[in-house]
Every structure is written in structure tokens, then in C-alpha cells.
Motif scaffolding. Structure first.
Motif, PDB file in Angstrom:
ATOM      1  N   LEU A  87      41.449  47.559   7.051  1.00 22.14           N
ATOM      2  CA  LEU A  87      42.335  47.917   8.160  1.00 22.14           C
ATOM      3  C   LEU A  87      42.385  49.431   8.342  1.00 22.14           C
ATOM      4  CD1 LEU A  87      44.500  47.210  10.267  1.00 22.14           C
ATOM      5  CD2 LEU A  87      46.188  47.238   8.418  1.00 22.14           C
ATOM      6  N   GLY A  88      42.570  50.155   7.231  1.00 22.46           N
ATOM      7  CA  GLY A  88      42.700  51.606   7.310  1.00 22.46           C
ATOM      8  C   GLY A  88      41.433  52.309   7.756  1.00 22.46           C
ATOM      9  N   LEU A  89      40.273  51.731   7.418  1.00 20.06           N
ATOM     10  CA  LEU A  89      38.998  52.365   7.765  1.00 20.06           C
ATOM     11  C   LEU A  89      38.469  51.923   9.126  1.00 20.06           C
ATOM     12  CD1 LEU A  89      37.203  52.134   4.279  1.00 20.06           C
ATOM     13  CD2 LEU A  89      38.290  54.133   5.308  1.00 20.06           C
ATOM     14  N   ALA A  90      39.154  50.977   9.761  1.00 23.44           N
ATOM     15  CA  ALA A  90      38.699  50.494  11.069  1.00 23.44           C
ATOM     16  C   ALA A  90      38.601  51.625  12.110  1.00 23.44           C
ATOM     17  CB  ALA A  90      39.608  49.378  11.568  1.00 23.44           C
ATOM     18  N   PRO A  91      39.598  52.518  12.195  1.00 22.04           N
ATOM     19  CA  PRO A  91      39.474  53.612  13.172  1.00 22.04           C
ATOM     20  C   PRO A  91      38.312  54.563  12.862  1.00 22.04           C
ATOM     21  CG  PRO A  91      41.754  53.348  12.456  1.00 22.04           C
ATOM     22  CD  PRO A  91      40.919  52.530  11.536  1.00 22.04           C
ATOM     23  N   LEU A  92      37.834  54.526  11.610  1.00 28.69           N
ATOM     24  CA  LEU A  92      36.737  55.423  11.203  1.00 28.69           C
ATOM     25  C   LEU A  92      35.380  54.731  11.228  1.00 28.69           C
ATOM     26  CD1 LEU A  92      38.540  57.179   8.199  1.00 28.69           C
ATOM     27  CD2 LEU A  92      38.313  57.988  10.558  1.00 28.69           C
ATOM     28  N   GLY A  93      35.347  53.504  11.739  1.00 29.50           N
ATOM     29  CA  GLY A  93      34.040  52.869  11.921  1.00 29.50           C
ATOM     30  C   GLY A  93      33.824  51.530  11.259  1.00 29.50           C
ATOM     31  N   ASN A  94      34.688  51.139  10.323  1.00 30.42           N
ATOM     32  CA  ASN A  94      34.483  49.836   9.700  1.00 30.42           C
ATOM     33  C   ASN A  94      34.771  48.709  10.682  1.00 30.42           C
ATOM     34  OD1 ASN A  94      34.304  47.700   7.645  1.00 30.42           O
ATOM     35  ND2 ASN A  94      36.524  47.593   7.899  1.00 30.42           N
ATOM     36  N   GLN A  95      33.877  47.702  10.692  1.00 31.39           N
ATOM     37  CA  GLN A  95      34.080  46.550  11.564  1.00 31.39           C
ATOM     38  C   GLN A  95      34.011  45.227  10.803  1.00 31.39           C
ATOM     39  OE1 GLN A  95      34.947  46.357  14.912  1.00 31.39           O
ATOM     40  NE2 GLN A  95      35.413  48.496  14.456  1.00 31.39           N
ATOM     41  N   VAL A  96      33.942  45.294   9.459  1.00 31.06           N
ATOM     42  CA  VAL A  96      33.808  44.089   8.637  1.00 31.06           C
ATOM     43  C   VAL A  96      35.176  43.598   8.178  1.00 31.06           C
ATOM     44  CG1 VAL A  96      32.904  43.138   6.481  1.00 31.06           C
ATOM     45  CG2 VAL A  96      31.490  44.668   7.864  1.00 31.06           C
ATOM     46  N   LEU A  97      35.423  42.312   8.397  1.00 34.57           N
ATOM     47  CA  LEU A  97      36.633  41.674   7.897  1.00 34.57           C
ATOM     48  C   LEU A  97      36.292  40.972   6.580  1.00 34.57           C
ATOM     49  CD1 LEU A  97      39.538  40.623   8.078  1.00 34.57           C
ATOM     50  CD2 LEU A  97      38.675  38.720   9.466  1.00 34.57           C
ATOM     51  N   PRO A  98      36.685  41.523   5.426  1.00 34.77           N
ATOM     52  CA  PRO A  98      36.424  40.853   4.137  1.00 34.77           C
ATOM     53  C   PRO A  98      37.159  39.525   4.102  1.00 34.77           C
ATOM     54  CG  PRO A  98      37.130  43.133   3.822  1.00 34.77           C
ATOM     55  CD  PRO A  98      37.415  42.782   5.245  1.00 34.77           C
ATOM     56  N   LEU A  99      36.453  38.478   3.719  1.00 33.80           N
ATOM     57  CA  LEU A  99      37.086  37.166   3.745  1.00 33.80           C
ATOM     58  C   LEU A  99      36.579  36.297   2.603  1.00 33.80           C
ATOM     59  CD1 LEU A  99      39.195  35.690   5.467  1.00 33.80           C
ATOM     60  CD2 LEU A  99      37.313  34.703   6.802  1.00 33.80           C
ATOM     61  N   VAL A 100      35.434  35.646   2.783  1.00 36.23           N
ATOM     62  CA  VAL A 100      34.940  34.690   1.791  1.00 36.23           C
ATOM     63  C   VAL A 100      34.644  35.364   0.459  1.00 36.23           C
ATOM     64  CG1 VAL A 100      33.153  32.975   1.288  1.00 36.23           C
ATOM     65  CG2 VAL A 100      33.982  33.270   3.645  1.00 36.23           C
ATOM     66  N   ASP A 101      34.066  36.558   0.502  1.00 36.02           N
ATOM     67  CA  ASP A 101      33.657  37.226  -0.737  1.00 36.02           C
ATOM     68  C   ASP A 101      34.801  37.888  -1.487  1.00 36.02           C
ATOM     69  OD1 ASP A 101      31.033  36.621  -1.199  1.00 36.02           O
ATOM     70  OD2 ASP A 101      30.237  38.243   0.016  1.00 36.02           O
ATOM     71  N   LEU A 102      36.022  37.800  -0.984  1.00 36.16           N
ATOM     72  CA  LEU A 102      37.156  38.321  -1.755  1.00 36.16           C
ATOM     73  C   LEU A 102      37.281  37.583  -3.084  1.00 36.16           C
ATOM     74  CD1 LEU A 102      39.818  38.746   1.073  1.00 36.16           C
ATOM     75  CD2 LEU A 102      38.697  40.578  -0.209  1.00 36.16           C
ATOM     76  N   ALA A 103      36.870  36.322  -3.108  1.00 36.26           N
ATOM     77  CA  ALA A 103      36.941  35.536  -4.347  1.00 36.26           C
ATOM     78  C   ALA A 103      35.842  35.920  -5.325  1.00 36.26           C
ATOM     79  CB  ALA A 103      36.856  34.048  -4.029  1.00 36.26           C
ATOM     80  N   THR A 104      34.856  36.679  -4.881  1.00 33.70           N
ATOM     81  CA  THR A 104      33.760  37.070  -5.778  1.00 33.70           C
ATOM     82  C   THR A 104      33.833  38.542  -6.181  1.00 33.70           C
ATOM     83  OG1 THR A 104      32.327  37.440  -3.858  1.00 33.70           O
ATOM     84  CG2 THR A 104      32.204  35.290  -4.907  1.00 33.70           C
ATOM     85  N   ILE A 105      34.965  39.174  -5.927  1.00 30.25           N
ATOM     86  CA  ILE A 105      35.157  40.546  -6.403  1.00 30.25           C
ATOM     87  C   ILE A 105      34.996  40.651  -7.917  1.00 30.25           C
ATOM     88  CG2 ILE A 105      36.877  42.404  -6.659  1.00 30.25           C
ATOM     89  CD1 ILE A 105      37.824  41.821  -3.846  1.00 30.25           C
ATOM     90  N   PRO A 106      35.359  39.611  -8.711  1.00 25.56           N
ATOM     91  CA  PRO A 106      35.111  39.723 -10.165  1.00 25.56           C
ATOM     92  C   PRO A 106      33.662  40.057 -10.523  1.00 25.56           C
ATOM     93  CG  PRO A 106      36.487  37.811  -9.709  1.00 25.56           C
ATOM     94  CD  PRO A 106      36.063  38.361  -8.374  1.00 25.56           C
ATOM     95  N   PHE A 107      32.703  39.574  -9.725  1.00 25.36           N
ATOM     96  CA  PHE A 107      31.304  39.862  -9.999  1.00 25.36           C
ATOM     97  C   PHE A 107      30.967  41.316  -9.661  1.00 25.36           C
ATOM     98  CE2 PHE A 107      31.706  35.347  -9.325  1.00 25.36           C
ATOM     99  CZ  PHE A 107      30.921  34.802 -10.323  1.00 25.36           C
ATOM    100  N   ILE A 108      31.604  41.845  -8.619  1.00 23.18           N
ATOM    101  CA  ILE A 108      31.373  43.238  -8.232  1.00 23.18           C
ATOM    102  C   ILE A 108      31.868  44.180  -9.323  1.00 23.18           C
ATOM    103  CG2 ILE A 108      32.061  45.050  -6.599  1.00 23.18           C
ATOM    104  CD1 ILE A 108      32.113  42.922  -4.413  1.00 23.18           C
ATOM    105  N   VAL A 109      33.037  43.897  -9.902  1.00 18.48           N
ATOM    106  CA  VAL A 109      33.673  44.846 -10.821  1.00 18.48           C
ATOM    107  C   VAL A 109      33.381  44.574 -12.291  1.00 18.48           C
ATOM    108  CG1 VAL A 109      35.542  45.208  -9.168  1.00 18.48           C
ATOM    109  CG2 VAL A 109      35.846  43.544 -11.010  1.00 18.48           C
ATOM    110  N   ALA A 110      32.643  43.498 -12.607  1.00 19.39           N
ATOM    111  CA  ALA A 110      32.482  43.084 -14.013  1.00 19.39           C
ATOM    112  C   ALA A 110      31.981  44.211 -14.906  1.00 19.39           C
ATOM    113  CB  ALA A 110      31.539  41.887 -14.092  1.00 19.39           C
ATOM    114  N   ILE A 111      30.867  44.843 -14.538  1.00 21.86           N
ATOM    115  CA  ILE A 111      30.324  45.912 -15.388  1.00 21.86           C
ATOM    116  C   ILE A 111      31.170  47.168 -15.274  1.00 21.86           C
ATOM    117  CG2 ILE A 111      28.278  47.290 -15.927  1.00 21.86           C
ATOM    118  CD1 ILE A 111      26.552  45.116 -14.728  1.00 21.86           C
ATOM    119  N   MET A 112      31.758  47.400 -14.106  1.00 19.38           N
ATOM    120  CA  MET A 112      32.636  48.560 -13.938  1.00 19.38           C
ATOM    121  C   MET A 112      33.777  48.529 -14.950  1.00 19.38           C
ATOM    122  SD  MET A 112      32.978  48.856  -9.788  1.00 19.38           S
ATOM    123  CE  MET A 112      34.044  50.275  -9.930  1.00 19.38           C
ATOM    124  N   VAL A 113      34.384  47.367 -15.115  1.00 16.41           N
ATOM    125  CA  VAL A 113      35.495  47.233 -16.059  1.00 16.41           C
ATOM    126  C   VAL A 113      35.052  47.588 -17.473  1.00 16.41           C
ATOM    127  CG1 VAL A 113      37.061  45.574 -17.154  1.00 16.41           C
ATOM    128  CG2 VAL A 113      36.769  45.553 -14.668  1.00 16.41           C
TER     129      VAL A 113
END
Length: 468
Positions: free
Chosen positions: A331-357
Motif C-alpha cells: 500500500l505504502g509503495l503504490a504511489p512510488l510505482g508498486n502495482q503488485v497485490l501480495p496475496l497467495v504467496d503470503l503463506a510462503t513467506i517462511p520459505f523466503i525468510v528461512a535462511i535469513m533467520v
């Protein structure tokens, strides 16, 4: 020949990872010297563990998805590009021309890199080769050159293997997974980028002293710091943001159901991973003995899906906090150019952050900040590649939903490596070849650095061995 390889690859993808992986593990165990009963039991146990993990992730997605959609409506988020999620992305990737050949191509690349000593990781997670297939398909779509797509897929896989080698010591130490690495397209790049971020966090007063690990939180908050209660509390917070009592009777039910579901996910995921690890340990031990006997002085890792790590309390807690954070970023980045609505992949954020953690040593605050920064930047990548992503999807037979004209993905669409290859494709043949050369340079440099580090470590240990 191409048709035969494509047919084999298609059949393997049809079987799916929960069927293919036990077969591969059984064969791998026999090669390593285990008897059939031990190898077969290990394979089936690992398959059962993955089924359990997928069931819990499915529970998480079934609850987080509708809540995220409701939150987006409450926050007034109206974005034109829909996140169709990793299941659709994988289907699109395997449905492409590149995807039909990705499994034999991936195996060939991995074997060549192993025998030349350019990687230490044997990636047995064939299903997740789809990440490289998607890159190849996108490059093919942009350049119109099939062979450039094949080259991009091969180089992408090589880079991911090198990243897995770099992050393997951190993964093994934090998650207590000996001889394991994560050559997972969803996780590898984020794990590498977390390293410089951690260096920065270490130099920020206050943040560098904050103990925000699950253990530290539990010590400070007692009962409400336990992972079970943390899931319950996060579920309540997300539920209130998603269902703000416009229809009190139904909203209370939705909030409490979400809270209990997230508590269940926090409680059950570690146990599912425990089942998987029960099957993995005899394979890991056999692999260690096999390598020590036949390749003295060399080190090999078994490459697995980062699903092995998603049950760790800090990973799942970070992921749940990042659900509303990601929506607020969109929402905050929409005025700066973002047009993607995160939806289905919100449940797969654990895979994105696994090694980061693991890089942040379980510090949830650092993980949320780092994850927020990288996912926020990734939204621009996902926005940028959406036209090419949609083109590949339609060509693969993917049917757009009602009202959908342009689609993308948070897991792979927002990935830094995807952005790199898309930028190279926009430059044409020279760009793809240039990035491929740089990618191979990264693989070689990784080997040199890790070999040097291993020699230094051996020299440090020699005096102690001599004294003993």
C-alpha cells in the motif's frame, strides 16, 4: 531425444515431490551403502514429513489468504497486478518449453559442478528445479531465443548451488542440520543478501544488543513468549486487522479460528520437521561416511528444500509478522510505482525468510526488518516483470482469473535473481551472455573462497590435533 527427455521430465513433475523424493532418497541411500530396508524406510519417512509440512502450510495458506484479502480491502489496497502464488508459478514453469527439459538439464549441471569441484551441494530436490525453469522461460519470452533460455536456466541453477554452499555453515549451525544445504530458489538469494544486512545491524546501537530470539522472548514474557502462544497472539492481531467487527458475530468466529490455526501451525510444524529429520539422519550419516572413504579431503552437502527449516519458531514467527507488514508495504509503495497485490504467496513467506533467520541467528526483529526491506524492493521487481510473467503463463496454458489481465508472484517474481536475469534479457543476447559469464565467475569465486576458508580452519585445528 528432446521429446523423450521432455516426457520423462513431465512424468516426474506429474508424480510430484512427495512421491518422487522418497524414490530418490531410497536410490540415494542404496548408492551410499545402506541396505534396502533402511534406505526405503528413510525415503518413506522423509516423504511423510514433507506431506505433513505441506498440510500445515496448506492450513496456514487457507487461513492467511482470506485474511490477507480482507486486510487489503480494509486498507483500501487497489492494485492491478495479482500475486497468483508459487503453485501457479511452478505449474507455469513446468508447462513451458524450458520446464519440459529442466530436470535432466538440472541434473547434468549439478553433476558437472560436483565432479569439477565447483560445488559441494548434491541437490536431490528435483521438484524445485522449477525456479530455474521459470527464469529460463522468462528469458526465452523476452529474447525469443530458446537457447538463451536454456543457458539462463543452467546459470541460475549454478548460482543457487553456489549460494547454498556459502550459506550451508550458517544453516547447519542454526538449524542443527549436519551436511545439509538449501539450494532453494525461494530462499538462497535472500540468505546471501541477509549477510551484509546483518553486518549493518551489528553496528546500530540498541539493535545490536536486542535479544529478540524466541528463547529471549519467552524468558522475558513467560507463557506469552512461548511459540504456541505467540502464534495465537499473532493470529489475533492479524484477525483484528482483517475482520474489524463490521459483522461482530461472524468476525469473532473468523478471528478466533485464525488465531487457533496459527497457533496450530506454530505447534505442528516443528513436529512435522522432526519426522522428516528422522528419515534424513541415516542418509546424512551414510553420505558422510561415503564421502570420507572415497573423496578424502572433500566435503559434500545434501541439498534440500528449505521446507526443512520452516517449522523453526523464529522462522514462522517472522513470517506471520511479515504478513501485515508486506500488505502495508504494498500500500505504502503504490504511489512510488508498486502495482503488485501480495496475496497467495503470503503463506510462503517462511520459505523466503528461512535462511535469513539463520543468518540473523533467530533474531525476530532483525529478520522482520531485513525481510521487510528485501520484500519491499522485491515488489518493484515483481511489478516490472509482470508483463513477461503473464506472457509465459498464457503460453503455458495458464488461465487468467476473472478480471485478471496481468499477474505476477511474490516468491519468484520478487526474487533478486529474477530481477537480475530480467534486466540482462532486456539488453538482448549480450546481456544474457554477460550475466552468464558473471554467474560462472561467482561460482568459481565461491569455490576459491570456501577452499581458502577450509584450509585456514584446518591449520587452526592442526595444533590441537597434534597435542591430542
Amino acid at each position: 531425444m528432446q521429446e523423450i527427455l521432455a516426457a520423462i521430465s513431465q512424468y516426474i513433475t506429474t508424480l510430484g515431490p512427495t512421491v518422487v523424493l522418497p524414490i530418490i532418497i531410497t536410490i540415494f541411500g542404496l548408492i551410499l551403502g545402506l541396505n534396502f530396508s533402511k534406505a526405503f524406510r528413510a525415503g518413506v519417512t522423509i516423504g511423510v514429513g514433507f506431506i505433513g509440512i505441506n498440510l500445515v502450510i496448506g492450513l496456514l495458506g487457507g487461513q492467511v489468504g482470506p485474511a490477507a484479502k480482507a486486510m487489503a480491502e480494509n486498507f483500501g489496497v487497489h492494485l492491478s497486478i495479482v500475486d497468483v502464488g508459487w503453485p501457479s508459478s511452478a505449474a507455469i514453469a513446468f508447462g513451458s518449453t524450458i520446464g519440459a527439459l529442466i530436470i535432466p538439464l538440472g541434473l547434468l549441471v549439478n553433476v558437472v559442478l560436483l565432479f569439477t569441484g565447483l560445488t559441494r551441494t548434491l541437490d536431490i530436490d528435483l521438484w524445485n528445479y522449477w525456479h530455474s525453469a521459470l527464469i529460463g522461460a522468462l528469458v526465452h519470452a523476452i529474447t525469443g531465443n530458446f537457447w538463451l533460455g536454456i543457458l539462463a536456466a543452467a546459470i541460475h541453477l549454478s548460482i543457487v548451488l553456489a549460494m547454498a554452499d556459502i550459506t550451508a555453515p550458517v544453516v547447519q549451525k542454526y538449524f542443527k542440520l549436519p551436511d545439509i544445504s538449501f539450494p532453494h530458489g525461494s530462499s538462497a538469494a535472500y540468505g546471501l543478501l541477509a549477510m551484509p544486512l546483518d553486518w549493518v545491524f551489528e553496528r546500530i546501537p540498541g539493535l545490536n544488543k536486542l535479544d529478540a530470539t524466541p528463547e529471549g522472548i519467552q524468558k522475558r514474557f513467560g507463557l506469552f513468549g512461548e511459540t504456541l502462544m505467540l502464534g495465537l497472539l499473532l493470529g489475533l492481531v492479524i484477525g483484528v486487522l482483517a475482520f474489524p467487527f463490521k459483522d461482530p458475530a461472524n468476525d469473532i468466529v473468523a478471528i478466533l479460528t485464525l488465531a487457533m490455526s496459527l497457533a496450530a501451525a506454530m505447534f505442528l510444524l516443528p513436529r512435522m520437521v522432526g519426522i522428516l529429520m528422522e528419515g534424513l539422519m541415516p542418509i546424512s550419516e551414510a553420505a558422510r561416511k561415503f564421502v570420507q572413504k572415497r573423496f578424502p579431503g572433500r566435503q559434500f552437502y545434501i541439498g534440500l528444500d528449505s521446507a526443512v527449516a520452516v517449522g523453526q519458531p523464529a522462522v514462522i514467527a517472522t513470517s506471520l509478522i511479515l504478513v501485515p507488514v508486506t500488505l502495508l508495504l504494498a500500500l505504502g509503495l503504490a504511489p512510488l510505482g508498486n502495482q503488485v497485490l501480495p496475496l497467495v504467496d503470503l503463506a510462503t513467506i517462511p520459505f523466503i525468510v528461512a535462511i535469513m533467520v539463520a543468518v540473523f541467528r533467530g533474531n525476530i526483529v532483525r529478520s522482520v526488518i531485513g525481510g521487510g526491506i528485501l520484500i519491499g524492493l522485491g515488489l518493484y521487481i515483481a511489478t516490472w516483470i509482470a508483463p513477461a510473467f503473464t506472457k509465459v503463463a498464457v503460453a503455458s496454458g495458464f488461465e487468467l482469473g476473472e478480471g485478471q489481465t496481468v499477474i505476477s508472484s511474490l516468491v519468484d517474481g520478487a526474487n533478486p535473481l529474477t530481477g537480475l536475469f530480467m534486466w540482462a534479457s532486456s539488453l538482448g543476447v549480450a546481456g544474457v551472455v554477460g550475466v552468464s559469464v558473471l554467474g560462472l565467475g561467482f561460482v568459481v569465486a565461491t569455490k576459491v573462497i570456501l577452499d581458502r576458508r577450509a584450509r585456514t580452519q584446518a591449520l587452526k585445528e592442526e595444533p590441537a590435533d597434534a597435542v591430542a
